[in-house]
Structures are given as structure tokens and as C-alpha cells.
Write a protein that holds these residues in place. Structure first.
Motif, PDB file in Angstrom:
ATOM      1  N   LEU A   1       0.849  -1.190   0.000  1.00 21.49           N
ATOM      2  CA  LEU A   1       0.000   0.000   0.000  1.00 21.49           C
ATOM      3  C   LEU A   1       0.885   1.240   0.000  1.00 21.49           C
ATOM      4  CD1 LEU A   1      -1.784  -2.338   1.304  1.00 21.49           C
ATOM      5  CD2 LEU A   1      -2.992  -0.522   2.506  1.00 21.49           C
ATOM      6  N   VAL A   2       0.497   2.230  -0.790  1.00 16.21           N
ATOM      7  CA  VAL A   2       1.140   3.536  -0.759  1.00 16.21           C
ATOM      8  C   VAL A   2       0.272   4.456   0.093  1.00 16.21           C
ATOM      9  CG1 VAL A   2       1.738   5.538  -2.144  1.00 16.21           C
ATOM     10  CG2 VAL A   2       2.338   3.260  -2.951  1.00 16.21           C
ATOM     11  N   VAL A   3       0.905   5.203   1.000  1.00 18.51           N
ATOM     12  CA  VAL A   3       0.171   5.925   2.044  1.00 18.51           C
ATOM     13  C   VAL A   3       0.393   7.429   1.895  1.00 18.51           C
ATOM     14  CG1 VAL A   3      -0.283   6.048   4.517  1.00 18.51           C
ATOM     15  CG2 VAL A   3       0.647   3.934   3.524  1.00 18.51           C
ATOM     16  N   ALA A   4      -0.675   8.147   1.608  1.00 21.10           N
ATOM     17  CA  ALA A   4      -0.558   9.591   1.391  1.00 21.10           C
ATOM     18  C   ALA A   4      -0.506  10.375   2.702  1.00 21.10           C
ATOM     19  CB  ALA A   4      -1.725  10.081   0.542  1.00 21.10           C
ATOM     20  N   ASP A   5      -1.195   9.892   3.736  1.00 15.94           N
ATOM     21  CA  ASP A   5      -1.266  10.627   5.010  1.00 15.94           C
ATOM     22  C   ASP A   5      -0.997   9.659   6.166  1.00 15.94           C
ATOM     23  OD1 ASP A   5      -1.626  12.554   6.898  1.00 15.94           O
ATOM     24  OD2 ASP A   5      -3.733  12.929   6.463  1.00 15.94           O
ATOM     25  N   PRO A   6       0.250   9.227   6.330  1.00 14.68           N
ATOM     26  CA  PRO A   6       0.576   8.207   7.330  1.00 14.68           C
ATOM     27  C   PRO A   6       0.478   8.756   8.751  1.00 14.68           C
ATOM     28  CG  PRO A   6       2.578   9.099   6.382  1.00 14.68           C
ATOM     29  CD  PRO A   6       1.438   9.706   5.602  1.00 14.68           C
ATOM     30  N   PRO A   7       0.513   7.874   9.745  1.00 15.04           N
ATOM     31  CA  PRO A   7       0.548   8.358  11.134  1.00 15.04           C
ATOM     32  C   PRO A   7       1.795   9.191  11.372  1.00 15.04           C
ATOM     33  CG  PRO A   7       1.081   6.010  11.018  1.00 15.04           C
ATOM     34  CD  PRO A   7       0.590   6.415   9.660  1.00 15.04           C
ATOM     35  N   ARG A   8       1.648  10.262  12.146  1.00 16.87           N
ATOM     36  CA  ARG A   8       2.751  11.211  12.331  1.00 16.87           C
ATOM     37  C   ARG A   8       3.192  11.350  13.785  1.00 16.87           C
ATOM     38  NH1 ARG A   8       3.413  13.820   7.570  1.00 16.87           N
ATOM     39  NH2 ARG A   8       1.712  13.585   6.059  1.00 16.87           N
ATOM     40  N   THR A   9       2.362  10.933  14.717  1.00 16.33           N
ATOM     41  CA  THR A   9       2.729  11.027  16.124  1.00 16.33           C
ATOM     42  C   THR A   9       2.997   9.626  16.666  1.00 16.33           C
ATOM     43  OG1 THR A   9       0.478  10.776  16.960  1.00 16.33           O
ATOM     44  CG2 THR A   9       1.189  13.010  16.348  1.00 16.33           C
TER      45      THR A   9
ATOM     46  N   GLU B   1      -0.426   7.860  17.343  1.00 16.31           N
ATOM     47  CA  GLU B   1      -1.032   7.372  16.108  1.00 16.31           C
ATOM     48  C   GLU B   1      -0.291   6.151  15.572  1.00 16.31           C
ATOM     49  OE1 GLU B   1      -3.437  10.718  13.599  1.00 16.31           O
ATOM     50  OE2 GLU B   1      -1.333  10.410  13.088  1.00 16.31           O
ATOM     51  N   SER B   2       1.024   6.230  15.567  1.00 16.17           N
ATOM     52  CA  SER B   2       1.820   5.144  15.003  1.00 16.17           C
ATOM     53  C   SER B   2       1.648   3.852  15.792  1.00 16.17           C
ATOM     54  CB  SER B   2       3.296   5.545  14.972  1.00 16.17           C
ATOM     55  OG  SER B   2       3.485   6.704  14.184  1.00 16.17           O
ATOM     56  N   GLU B   3       1.562   3.953  17.103  1.00 11.72           N
ATOM     57  CA  GLU B   3       1.383   2.751  17.914  1.00 11.72           C
ATOM     58  C   GLU B   3       0.004   2.145  17.698  1.00 11.72           C
ATOM     59  OE1 GLU B   3       2.351   3.902  21.895  1.00 11.72           O
ATOM     60  OE2 GLU B   3       4.520   3.830  21.538  1.00 11.72           O
ATOM     61  N   ARG B   4      -1.002   2.990  17.553  1.00 11.77           N
ATOM     62  CA  ARG B   4      -2.352   2.474  17.317  1.00 11.77           C
ATOM     63  C   ARG B   4      -2.431   1.804  15.950  1.00 11.77           C
ATOM     64  NH1 ARG B   4      -5.777   6.075  20.455  1.00 11.77           N
ATOM     65  NH2 ARG B   4      -7.609   5.635  19.204  1.00 11.77           N
ATOM     66  N   VAL B   5      -1.799   2.413  14.936  1.00 17.28           N
ATOM     67  CA  VAL B   5      -1.781   1.802  13.607  1.00 17.28           C
ATOM     68  C   VAL B   5      -0.963   0.516  13.628  1.00 17.28           C
ATOM     69  CG1 VAL B   5      -1.051   2.109  11.213  1.00 17.28           C
ATOM     70  CG2 VAL B   5      -2.162   3.986  12.424  1.00 17.28           C
ATOM     71  N   ALA B   6       0.116   0.482  14.401  1.00 17.84           N
ATOM     72  CA  ALA B   6       0.913  -0.739  14.525  1.00 17.84           C
ATOM     73  C   ALA B   6       0.050  -1.886  15.043  1.00 17.84           C
ATOM     74  CB  ALA B   6       2.095  -0.496  15.461  1.00 17.84           C
ATOM     75  N   ALA B   7      -0.812  -1.611  16.003  1.00 16.99           N
ATOM     76  CA  ALA B   7      -1.708  -2.646  16.507  1.00 16.99           C
ATOM     77  C   ALA B   7      -2.633  -3.147  15.395  1.00 16.99           C
ATOM     78  CB  ALA B   7      -2.527  -2.105  17.679  1.00 16.99           C
ATOM     79  N   GLU B   8      -3.122  -2.230  14.563  1.00 16.95           N
ATOM     80  CA  GLU B   8      -3.963  -2.640  13.431  1.00 16.95           C
ATOM     81  C   GLU B   8      -3.186  -3.547  12.486  1.00 16.95           C
ATOM     82  OE1 GLU B   8      -6.267   0.389  11.482  1.00 16.95           O
ATOM     83  OE2 GLU B   8      -6.173   1.710  13.219  1.00 16.95           O
ATOM     84  N   HIS B   9      -1.941  -3.196  12.206  1.00 14.68           N
ATOM     85  CA  HIS B   9      -1.130  -4.001  11.297  1.00 14.68           C
ATOM     86  C   HIS B   9      -0.898  -5.399  11.867  1.00 14.68           C
ATOM     87  CE1 HIS B   9       0.872  -0.584   8.761  1.00 14.68           C
ATOM     88  NE2 HIS B   9      -0.443  -0.444   8.869  1.00 14.68           N
TER      89      HIS B   9
ATOM     90  N   ILE C   1       6.919   2.672  11.055  1.00 11.14           N
ATOM     91  CA  ILE C   1       5.845   3.147  10.167  1.00 11.14           C
ATOM     92  C   ILE C   1       5.495   4.616  10.378  1.00 11.14           C
ATOM     93  CG2 ILE C   1       4.843   0.851   9.903  1.00 11.14           C
ATOM     94  CD1 ILE C   1       2.644   1.729  11.899  1.00 11.14           C
ATOM     95  N   ARG C   2       6.087   5.253  11.371  1.00 14.45           N
ATOM     96  CA  ARG C   2       5.793   6.674  11.578  1.00 14.45           C
ATOM     97  C   ARG C   2       6.271   7.473  10.375  1.00 14.45           C
ATOM     98  NH1 ARG C   2       7.384  10.076  17.076  1.00 14.45           N
ATOM     99  NH2 ARG C   2       6.402  12.057  16.471  1.00 14.45           N
ATOM    100  N   ARG C   3       5.346   8.168   9.728  1.00  9.29           N
ATOM    101  CA  ARG C   3       5.584   8.957   8.519  1.00  9.29           C
ATOM    102  C   ARG C   3       5.961   8.114   7.304  1.00  9.29           C
ATOM    103  NH1 ARG C   3       5.708  14.385   9.767  1.00  9.29           N
ATOM    104  NH2 ARG C   3       5.993  14.880  11.985  1.00  9.29           N
ATOM    105  N   ALA C   4       5.857   6.797   7.396  1.00  9.12           N
ATOM    106  CA  ALA C   4       6.231   5.932   6.266  1.00  9.12           C
ATOM    107  C   ALA C   4       5.185   6.013   5.163  1.00  9.12           C
ATOM    108  CB  ALA C   4       6.389   4.498   6.734  1.00  9.12           C
ATOM    109  N   ARG C   5       5.639   6.104   3.933  1.00 10.04           N
ATOM    110  CA  ARG C   5       4.744   6.235   2.772  1.00 10.04           C
ATOM    111  C   ARG C   5       4.450   4.896   2.107  1.00 10.04           C
ATOM    112  NH1 ARG C   5       2.443  11.434   2.039  1.00 10.04           N
ATOM    113  NH2 ARG C   5       3.816  12.888   3.126  1.00 10.04           N
ATOM    114  N   LEU C   6       5.003   3.825   2.651  1.00  9.78           N
ATOM    115  CA  LEU C   6       4.798   2.499   2.067  1.00  9.78           C
ATOM    116  C   LEU C   6       4.514   1.504   3.191  1.00  9.78           C
ATOM    117  CD1 LEU C   6       5.070   1.589  -0.970  1.00  9.78           C
ATOM    118  CD2 LEU C   6       7.208   0.495  -0.278  1.00  9.78           C
TER     119      LEU C   6
END
Length: 239
Positions: A183-191, A194-202, A228-233
Motif C-alpha cells: 500500500l502507498v500511504v498519502a497521510d501516514p501516522p505522524r505522532t 497514532e503510530s502505535e495504534r496503527v501498529a496494533a492494526e497491522h 511506520i511513523r511517517r512511512a509512505r509504504l
């Protein structure tokens, strides 16, 4: 633009075009109207299609799934006492971040970010178009069996999560392989939060995200969040 084997009953067609990146952009912009989404196929990918049943009305079936419920059901936690492998979410699955906000799926920046991947795909991928109204629905539309060795073989639920990521993060499925989604990510987690919550989703979405498979210790959501913080992929690989 030439579509191979137009009489085929398969839900996808390879495209024979002079400028694949430009064709990808045109097709992606038109997908809501045409109900056909472009995607890049990895080598020998098609042998992994058609192994999982596809609902007769896929779009409706995907829309009936709650992505938060799907991820909660797939969540590997809670951790046993004293275990920190899911730190800081060792108990129940955390609430989704950005759960009620702007739909980023069709923003100009989201489309542009997805198109940028196509310009670099080169000889590593082939352009195809799939009978799906949005990229998130592609795995389910193809009956993709990349998760066939795992307990959760619910492609409709998987596509529901991908839709949610499209909307919350502008994350577009651009590449599909035998066991891999990119997946290419236009607006990734930045804090960090956010990044930890998205990590749990992954981790719920793909259990193999826990293992970096490069000699490092397995991730926790806290350590993976730094990747994954600010990662575009975002790349997911089911072993």
C-alpha cells in the motif's frame, strides 16, 4: 489501450499500454465510475487467484463489515501475564485512530501518491485492471489466497480493513503478489500515539508483521511504530 483476452471470465485483465503509469492514473481516477480498479501484479501472481469464494455483490458485502470489529476479532492479544509482546496494548484491541474524520480515499494527494508508485514499478510488475469499484476490494474480487495458511481467511473482512485505511490514511493498495500486499500511504501516522495504534492494526491484519525477518528481535507495536511513523509504504507479507 489493449486489454488481453477480453472474452475471459476472470475478474481481471492485463493491460498492454505504451505508458503504464499514465494508464494507471487514468484508470484509478475513473474507478468509482467504471467499477474497475487498476493494480500492479507481481510475477506469477495469478496462480494465487480464484481459491477463495467471492460474494455475488462484493461491494455490499464489504460495506457490511465493521473494520474495527474485524481487527478486534483478529487481534492476537491479550498477552499472558508478564508478556510484553503487544506492548503497549497487551490487553484488548485499542480503538481505531482517526475513526471519525475526513475521507482521504479520493483526495488529490492520495491519487498522486499511488501514481508515483507506478512510475517506479518498472519491470517488477505488470499492470492489470480488476472488476472492483475501489483498490481495497481487489483481494476479495480476485479470490486471492495469500492468507490461505492462516486462521482468518476472510477476504471480505480484509477488504473492509483496506477500505478503512484508504479513508483514514489515504492508503491505496497498489501491488499484489502471491503472499504480499503493498500500500502507498498519502497521510501516514505522524505522532507516536497514532503510530502505535496503527501498529496494533497491522499486527491484527497480518500476524507476520511481528517478525521483521532480518535478524532483529520480533517487533512489539511500540517498536514497530517507529518503523511506520511517517512511512509512505506499507508492506504486508504472509509467510
Amino acid at each position: 489501450m489493449t486489454i488481453d483476452d477480453p472474452a475471459s471470465a476472470t475478474p481481471f485483465r492485463y493491460l498492454d499500454v505504451d505508458d503504464p503509469a499514465r494508464s494507471y492514473e487514468d484508470l484509478l481516477r475513473a474507478a468509482p465510475r467504471t467499477q474497475r480498479s487498476p493494480v500492479w501484479f507481481g510475477p506469477d501472481t495469478t496462480q494465487w487467484f480464484g481459491e477463495v469464494p467471492v460474494p455475488s455483490d462484493l461491494a455490499v458485502a464489504v460495506g457490511e463489515h465493521d473494520p474495527a470489529e474485524v481487527l478486534s476479532r483478529w487481534w492476537p492479544g491479550p498477552c499472558p501475564d508478564g508478556c510484553a509482546c503487544l506492548d503497549p496494548y497487551t490487553g484488548a484491541f485499542p480503538p481505531l485512530i482517526r475513526a471519525s474524520g475526513t475521507d482521504r480515499s479520493r483526495r488529490r494527494a492520495t491519487l498522486a501518491e499511488a501514481v508515483s508508485f507506478g512510475r517506479e514499478a518498472g519491470d517488477l510488475a505488470s499492470l492489470a485492471v480488476v472488476d472492483a469499484e475501489r483498490p481495497a476490494d481487489v483481494p476479495a474480487a480476485l479470490g486471492w489466497c495469500g492468507v490461505i495458511n492462516y486462521p482468518h481467511q476472510d477476504l471480505v473482512g480484509l477488504s473492509a480493513v483496506l477500505r478503512s485505511w484508504e479513508e483514514r490514511f489515504g492508503a491505496t493498495l497498489v501491488w499484489i503478489g502471491g503472499f504480499t500486499l503493498v500500500l502507498v500511504v498519502a497521510d501516514p501516522p505522524r505522532t507516536r500515539e497514532e503510530s502505535e495504534r496503527v501498529a496494533a492494526e497491522h499486527f491484527a491484519f497480518c500476524p507476520d508483521q511481528i517478525d521483521p525477518q532480518d535478524g532483529r528481535e520480533p517487533y512489539s507495536p511500540r517498536s514497530y511504530a517507529r518503523e511506520i511513523r511517517r512511512a509512505r509504504l506499507w508492506k504486508f507479507w504472509w509467510d
